[in-house]
Design a protein around this motif. Structure first.
Motif, mmCIF file in Angstrom:
data_model
loop_
_atom_site.group_PDB
_atom_site.id
_atom_site.type_symbol
_atom_site.label_atom_id
_atom_site.label_comp_id
_atom_site.label_asym_id
_atom_site.label_seq_id
_atom_site.Cartn_x
_atom_site.Cartn_y
_atom_site.Cartn_z
ATOM 1 N N UNK A 106 50.684 41.332 24.701
ATOM 2 C CA UNK A 106 50.476 40.837 26.065
ATOM 3 C C UNK A 106 51.762 40.222 26.621
ATOM 4 N N UNK A 107 52.477 39.480 25.786
ATOM 5 C CA UNK A 107 53.746 38.868 26.220
ATOM 6 C C UNK A 107 54.781 39.950 26.513
ATOM 7 N N UNK A 108 54.872 40.963 25.660
ATOM 8 C CA UNK A 108 55.814 42.058 25.897
ATOM 9 C C UNK A 108 55.532 42.710 27.253
ATOM 10 N N UNK A 109 54.276 43.013 27.525
ATOM 11 C CA UNK A 109 53.904 43.642 28.792
ATOM 12 C C UNK A 109 54.219 42.731 29.978
ATOM 13 N N UNK A 110 53.984 41.431 29.794
ATOM 14 C CA UNK A 110 54.289 40.466 30.851
ATOM 15 C C UNK A 110 55.786 40.457 31.162
ATOM 16 N N UNK A 111 56.602 40.377 30.119
ATOM 17 C CA UNK A 111 58.058 40.341 30.315
ATOM 18 C C UNK A 111 58.572 41.620 30.966
ATOM 19 N N UNK A 112 58.001 42.739 30.613
ATOM 20 C CA UNK A 112 58.436 44.011 31.194
ATOM 21 C C UNK A 112 58.184 44.064 32.701
ATOM 22 N N UNK A 113 57.205 43.305 33.170
ATOM 23 C CA UNK A 113 56.897 43.267 34.600
ATOM 24 C C UNK A 113 57.773 42.274 35.370
ATOM 25 N N UNK A 114 58.442 41.395 34.658
ATOM 26 C CA UNK A 114 59.260 40.368 35.300
ATOM 27 C C UNK A 114 60.430 40.982 36.054
ATOM 28 N N UNK A 115 60.878 40.269 37.074
ATOM 29 C CA UNK A 115 62.110 40.645 37.767
ATOM 30 C C UNK A 115 63.299 40.393 36.841
ATOM 31 N N UNK A 116 64.351 41.132 37.057
ATOM 32 C CA UNK A 116 65.526 41.017 36.193
ATOM 33 C C UNK A 116 66.089 39.598 36.166
ATOM 34 N N UNK A 117 66.161 38.944 37.311
ATOM 35 C CA UNK A 117 66.737 37.594 37.334
ATOM 36 C C UNK A 117 65.892 36.609 36.530
ATOM 37 N N UNK A 118 64.587 36.810 36.445
ATOM 38 C CA UNK A 118 63.748 35.957 35.613
ATOM 39 C C UNK A 118 64.060 36.180 34.134
ATOM 40 N N UNK A 119 64.253 37.443 33.756
ATOM 41 C CA UNK A 119 64.600 37.756 32.364
ATOM 42 C C UNK A 119 65.955 37.149 32.010
ATOM 43 N N UNK A 120 66.901 37.271 32.931
ATOM 44 C CA UNK A 120 68.231 36.699 32.707
ATOM 45 C C UNK A 120 68.143 35.192 32.512
ATOM 46 N N UNK A 121 67.368 34.534 33.347
ATOM 47 C CA UNK A 121 67.211 33.083 33.233
ATOM 48 C C UNK A 121 66.581 32.710 31.902
#
Length: 95
Positions: A62-77
């Motif tokens: 579930x966390x993997x799927x959630x992160x994959x949906x995030x915007x790039x800047x959120x992942x970078x942060x």
């Protein structure tokens, strides 16, 4: 049993890959050695920049799927909060 959600990068602010595995050392090694053809081998994405630990597969997936949906800047942060220099964490998990 332990499960890992991990983020690989080609370089700082480069191409990202998010995955889930039970054996983080083995899986990152496979990415690094290009043992499995695919996205990470094609784009040189083999630097472990972040990982999270979970106790059950459903939560990890579930966390993997959630992160994959995030915007790039959120992942970078997220990466920079825990690994500001985008260091490769692989040597730390193989000790």
């Amino acid at each position: 049993m332990t499960y890992y959600v991990y983020i690989l990068a080609s370089k700082k602010h480069g191409t990202l890959y998010i995955g889930v595995t039970r054996d983080l050392v083995r899986r990152v090694y496979e990415h690094k050695t290009k043992a499995v053809p695919g996205f990470t081998s094609k784009y040189g994405v083999n630097k472990l920049v972040l990982f999270e630990i979970y106790d059950d597969p459903a939560t990890a997936i579930a966390r993997e799927k959630e992160l994959k949906k995030w915007r790039r800047d959120w992942k970078t942060r997220l990466i920079e909060e825990q690994n500001p220099n985008w260091d490769d964490l692989y040597p730390r998990i193989t000790k």
